[in-house]
Scaffold this motif. Structure first.
Motif, short mmCIF file in Angstrom:
data_model
loop_
_atom_site.label_atom_id
_atom_site.label_comp_id
_atom_site.label_asym_id
_atom_site.label_seq_id
_atom_site.Cartn_x
_atom_site.Cartn_y
_atom_site.Cartn_z
N MET A 1 -13.20 47.80 40.00
CA MET A 1 -11.93 46.96 40.05
C MET A 1 -10.75 47.86 40.52
N ALA A 2 -10.10 47.40 41.51
CA ALA A 2 -9.04 48.25 41.84
C ALA A 2 -7.74 47.68 41.35
N THR A 3 -6.79 48.53 40.80
CA THR A 3 -5.56 48.06 40.25
C THR A 3 -4.38 48.92 40.62
N ALA A 4 -3.33 48.45 40.64
CA ALA A 4 -1.99 49.11 40.86
C ALA A 4 -0.81 48.73 40.00
N THR A 5 -0.50 49.82 39.55
CA THR A 5 0.66 49.57 38.63
C THR A 5 2.01 49.60 39.22
N VAL A 6 2.80 48.67 39.32
CA VAL A 6 3.85 48.62 40.55
C VAL A 6 4.88 47.47 40.12
N ASN A 7 6.18 47.73 40.10
CA ASN A 7 7.15 46.97 39.60
C ASN A 7 7.01 46.57 38.14
N GLY A 8 6.46 47.63 37.29
CA GLY A 8 6.49 47.30 35.88
C GLY A 8 5.22 46.52 35.51
N VAL A 9 4.19 46.22 36.33
CA VAL A 9 3.07 45.21 36.09
C VAL A 9 1.81 45.58 36.63
N THR A 10 0.62 45.63 36.14
CA THR A 10 -0.53 46.10 36.65
C THR A 10 -1.30 44.93 37.31
N LEU A 11 -1.38 44.96 38.65
CA LEU A 11 -2.08 43.69 39.54
C LEU A 11 -3.40 44.41 39.83
N HIS A 12 -4.29 43.26 39.75
CA HIS A 12 -5.66 43.65 40.57
C HIS A 12 -5.58 43.03 41.91
N TYR A 13 -6.13 44.16 42.71
CA TYR A 13 -6.29 43.71 44.23
C TYR A 13 -7.53 44.28 44.79
N ASP A 14 -8.01 43.71 45.91
CA ASP A 14 -9.11 44.08 46.77
C ASP A 14 -8.76 44.26 48.20
N THR A 15 -9.60 44.88 48.95
CA THR A 15 -9.45 45.02 50.38
C THR A 15 -10.65 44.74 50.99
N ALA A 16 -10.76 44.19 52.06
CA ALA A 16 -11.80 44.22 52.96
C ALA A 16 -11.77 44.20 54.57
N GLY A 17 -12.40 44.58 55.45
CA GLY A 17 -12.67 44.55 56.80
C GLY A 17 -11.61 45.98 57.42
N GLU A 18 -11.58 45.71 58.51
CA GLU A 18 -10.96 46.88 59.25
C GLU A 18 -9.92 46.22 60.36
N ALA A 75 4.56 41.92 45.00
CA ALA A 75 3.78 41.90 46.56
C ALA A 75 4.27 43.17 47.27
N ALA A 76 5.85 43.20 47.40
CA ALA A 76 6.15 44.15 48.29
C ALA A 76 5.90 45.72 47.84
N ALA A 77 5.95 45.82 46.37
CA ALA A 77 5.61 47.00 45.85
C ALA A 77 4.25 47.36 46.04
N LEU A 78 3.37 46.29 46.04
CA LEU A 78 1.94 46.62 46.16
C LEU A 78 1.61 47.17 47.67
#
Length: 263
Positions: A1-18, A75-78
């Motif tokens: 599970m990929a997460t990023a802590t940005v703008n004071g909150v931890t968000l889960h995210y995924d990426t796919a493709g090229e 979203a911008a911080a992500l």
């Protein structure tokens, strides 16, 4: 599970493709699985980033309310965290409100935008719809029943008259392994009900497609017309078939319109 802590909150995210980066922003109470049917097609052309807004899915649920501008800052911080900007972005429903805020306040990280089934501000009918959904959730009504009631606002008669398909769709939503909590839904709803992008949309210069379905009763075409009239570099496209859930009901037509615009 990929997460990023940005703008004071931890968000889960995924990426796919090229390919060129494409950010997908989900609607009210929805997590990134809302895009599950679209990602395989879009990832053939783009590096697709899906994520859970604060309050839903596998992202954190801090105390609310969540202003739409706060969700846009997340979203911008992500995007900055992933070092992928400028990105194209598609926002669906609440996601379209988040994307409008990004267009107004974070335009430099956006290359193009698609506002899917969006609105500039809530009408009295939309406020009543929101209040009804909140009342059902606060009363702890079976999620399957809540989903069925909501579908009348999302799908067209084509699906609503097919009870077997409708039941399967409702069960799929009710069986979400990461259901949205009442606290998360309330916090998102509180910010959405007071958001009004209209005063600031004329300052948003990013090329934008305003995409609607002619059969949408929850966010009528008139609201898309209003957004397109206020955005300096907007194109309006109304597909002849499809309601608020046109991405689910008519995925081929909807995705073709999105990819045609994004190039």
């Amino acid at each position: 599970m990929a997460t990023a802590t940005v703008n004071g909150v931890t968000l889960h995210y995924d990426t796919a493709g090229e390919g060129p980066p494409l950010l997908l922003i989900a609607g009210l109470g929805a997590n990134s699985s809302a895009w599950a049917g679209a990602v395989p097609e879009l990832s053939r052309r783009f590096t697709v980033i899906t994520f859970d807004n604060r309050g839903v899915g596998r992202s954190a649920v801090p105390p609310g309310p969540y202003a739409v501008d706060t969700l846009a800052d997340d979203a911008a911080a992500l995007v900055e965290f992933l070092d992928l900007g400028p990105v194209a972005a598609v926002g669906w429903s609440l996601g379209a409100s988040v994307l409008q805020s990004m267009l107004i306040r974070h335009g430099s990280i956006l290359s193009k935008a698609v506002l899917l089934n969006g609105f500039p501000s809530y009408t009295p009918i939309q406020l009543a719809w929101l209040d009804a959904g909140l009342a059902l959730r606060r009363a702890n009504v079976d999620p399957l029943a809540v989903g069925v009631i909501g579908m009348a606002w999302a799908f067209t008669a084509r699906v609503l008259s097919d009870h077997e398909t409708l039941a399967n769709q409702a069960k799929l939503a009710a069986d979400d392994p990461y259901p949205t909590s009442l606290a998360g839904f309330e916090a998102q709803a509180a910010g959405l009900r007071v958001y009004d992008s209209r005063p600031d949309l004329p300052s948003a210069l990013t090329p934008t497609l305003v995409l609607a379905g002619a059969e949408d009763v929850l966010t009528p075409v008139s609201q898309s017309v209003e957004m397109a009239s206020l955005l300096p570099n907007a194109s309006l496209r109304v597909l002849p078939r499809g309601g608020h859930a046109m991405l689910l009901e008519y995925p081929d037509d909807t995705l073709a319109a999105i990819t045609d615009y994004l190039g």
